[in-house]
Design an enzyme around this catalytic site. Structure first.
Site, short mmCIF file in Angstrom:
data_model
loop_
_atom_site.label_atom_id
_atom_site.label_comp_id
_atom_site.label_asym_id
_atom_site.label_seq_id
_atom_site.Cartn_x
_atom_site.Cartn_y
_atom_site.Cartn_z
N SER A 17 0.86 -1.19 0.00
CA SER A 17 0.00 0.00 0.00
C SER A 17 0.89 1.23 0.00
O SER A 17 1.62 1.49 0.96
CB SER A 17 -0.90 0.01 1.24
OG SER A 17 -1.47 1.29 1.37
N HIS A 42 -1.24 -1.18 -4.33
CA HIS A 42 -2.51 -0.75 -3.77
C HIS A 42 -2.43 0.75 -3.50
O HIS A 42 -1.54 1.21 -2.79
CB HIS A 42 -2.76 -1.54 -2.48
CG HIS A 42 -4.05 -1.25 -1.80
ND1 HIS A 42 -5.21 -1.95 -2.08
CD2 HIS A 42 -4.36 -0.37 -0.83
CE1 HIS A 42 -6.18 -1.48 -1.32
NE2 HIS A 42 -5.70 -0.53 -0.55
N ASP A 44 -4.37 4.12 -2.14
CA ASP A 44 -5.48 4.55 -1.28
C ASP A 44 -5.89 5.98 -1.58
O ASP A 44 -5.15 6.91 -1.27
CB ASP A 44 -5.06 4.43 0.18
CG ASP A 44 -4.94 2.98 0.61
OD1 ASP A 44 -5.96 2.26 0.53
OD2 ASP A 44 -3.84 2.55 0.99
N HIS A 75 -8.02 1.93 -4.57
CA HIS A 75 -9.01 1.75 -3.49
C HIS A 75 -9.65 3.11 -3.20
O HIS A 75 -9.02 3.97 -2.59
CB HIS A 75 -8.28 1.18 -2.26
CG HIS A 75 -9.12 1.02 -1.04
ND1 HIS A 75 -8.59 0.76 0.21
CD2 HIS A 75 -10.47 1.06 -0.87
CE1 HIS A 75 -9.56 0.66 1.09
NE2 HIS A 75 -10.71 0.85 0.47
N MET A 77 -11.81 5.44 -1.32
CA MET A 77 -12.53 5.73 -0.07
C MET A 77 -13.20 7.09 -0.26
O MET A 77 -12.77 8.10 0.29
CB MET A 77 -11.54 5.70 1.10
CG MET A 77 -11.13 4.28 1.46
SD MET A 77 -9.57 4.18 2.33
CE MET A 77 -8.45 4.16 0.94
N MET A 146 -11.88 -5.04 4.70
CA MET A 146 -11.12 -4.12 5.57
C MET A 146 -10.99 -4.73 6.97
O MET A 146 -11.98 -5.16 7.57
CB MET A 146 -11.82 -2.77 5.68
CG MET A 146 -11.85 -1.95 4.39
SD MET A 146 -10.25 -1.70 3.60
CE MET A 146 -9.33 -0.86 4.90
N ASP A 184 -7.10 -5.86 3.85
CA ASP A 184 -6.41 -4.56 3.95
C ASP A 184 -6.54 -4.00 5.35
O ASP A 184 -7.65 -3.74 5.82
CB ASP A 184 -7.06 -3.62 2.92
CG ASP A 184 -6.41 -2.25 2.85
OD1 ASP A 184 -5.34 -2.05 3.44
OD2 ASP A 184 -7.00 -1.38 2.17
C1 DX5 Z 1 -6.34 2.19 5.26
C2 DX5 Z 1 -5.88 1.82 3.88
C3 DX5 Z 1 -4.84 0.78 3.87
C4 DX5 Z 1 -3.58 1.17 4.60
C5 DX5 Z 1 -3.02 -0.07 5.18
O1 DX5 Z 1 -7.28 3.18 5.15
O2 DX5 Z 1 -6.99 1.35 3.09
O3 DX5 Z 1 -4.55 0.34 2.55
O4 DX5 Z 1 -2.61 1.77 3.79
O5 DX5 Z 1 -1.93 0.27 5.95
P1 DX5 Z 1 -1.40 -0.69 7.09
O6 DX5 Z 1 -0.87 -1.92 6.41
O7 DX5 Z 1 -0.32 0.14 7.73
O8 DX5 Z 1 -2.54 -0.99 8.01
ZN ZN Z 2 -6.51 0.42 1.13
#
Ligand code: DX5
Ligand code: ZN
Length: 224
Positions: A17, A42, A44, A75, A77, A146, A184
């Site tokens: 990520s 990935h 975000d 991804h 959000m 998630m 994730d």
């Molecule tokens: C959280 C994101 C994740 C995040 C994961 O909102 O969707 O992709 O980057 O990071 P770690 O692995 O540090 O939990």
């Molecule tokens: Zn993510």
């Protein structure tokens, strides 16, 4: 861009990520993950509304696209992902993942993603019942479970995702769709192993993986 096949029995695909990358050295960070064996990246995207944080938009996705041939799972959000899907596909996304909790017409937005020629992903937050996603399983290529509330990297893994992963495997085995199962949030060597054992196909890892002095070893540990 080719998409990913389901990994061989017992192993997982690894998706760093970029949220945890050093954005002042994105080229080097992406190369570091690519030569370490990452299978996809990935990305975000946060709108400061669906989640209490802001990250980046299509401009940065386009820059990442020019830096790597790895598949990009974007991804989203976002409260209104339908307004931006096209821009992310034009920027070079290979998969666009929307949240079941967003405001958009989910079927229409998944159709829009598919019609643009990329893979369709759907994600659900830890408090959200898998039942909310089940009606869409036959029209997605990826389900992103998630295991933290989205918004920030570095949070602790919530095991509530494990039963969802197992139920998704069962649904797929029963013929309800043909999708990859991704997980994730809080993924490290230990939580990654339990997710693999539960049946996850893709492990997304941010802070743990980017912290590794030897990321190739980290990718190997996640892959299993
Ligand atoms: C959280 C994101 C994740 C995040 C994961 O909102 O969707 O992709 O980057 O990071 P770690 O692995 O540090 O939990
Ligand atoms: Zn993510």
């Amino acid at each position: 861009m080719s998409w990913l096949s389901r990994p061989v029995e017992g192993g997982a695909l690894v998706a760093p990520s970029l949220l945890s990358a050093d954005f002042a050295a994105l080229d080097r960070e992406i190369t570091r993950m690519a030569i370490s064996g990452a299978d996809l990246l990935h990305l975000d995207v946060m709108d400061g509304h669906f989640v209490p944080n802001l990250t980046f938009g299509p401009l940065v996705v386009g820059a990442v696209r020019r830096l790597t041939d790895l598949p990009l799972d974007v991804h989203l959000m976002l409260t209104d992902p339908d307004r931006y899907v096209k821009q992310f596909v034009q920027a070079g996304a290979d998969a666009v993942t929307i949240h079941v909790e967003c405001n958009a017409d989910l079927s229409a937005t998944l159709d829009q993603i598919g019609d643009l020629g990329v893979r369709r992903g759907m994600s659900l937050n830890p408090p959200t019942s898998l039942g909310d996603v089940l009606p869409y399983l036959d029209r997605v290529d990826l389900v992103l479970v998630m295991t933290v509330m989205p918004g920030f990297g570095g949070q602790a893994f919530d095991p509530v995702g494990l039963d969802k992963i197992r139920a998704l495997v069962a649904a797929r085995d029963a013929g309800q769709g043909d999708f990859l199962i991704s997980v994730d949030g809080g993924i490290n060597d230990e939580t990654g192993r339990v997710c693999r054992e539960a049946g996850a196909d893709i492990l997304v890892s941010g802070s743990w993986l980017f912290r590794q002095v030897d990321p190739a070893a980290g990718v190997g540990q996640l892959r299993g």
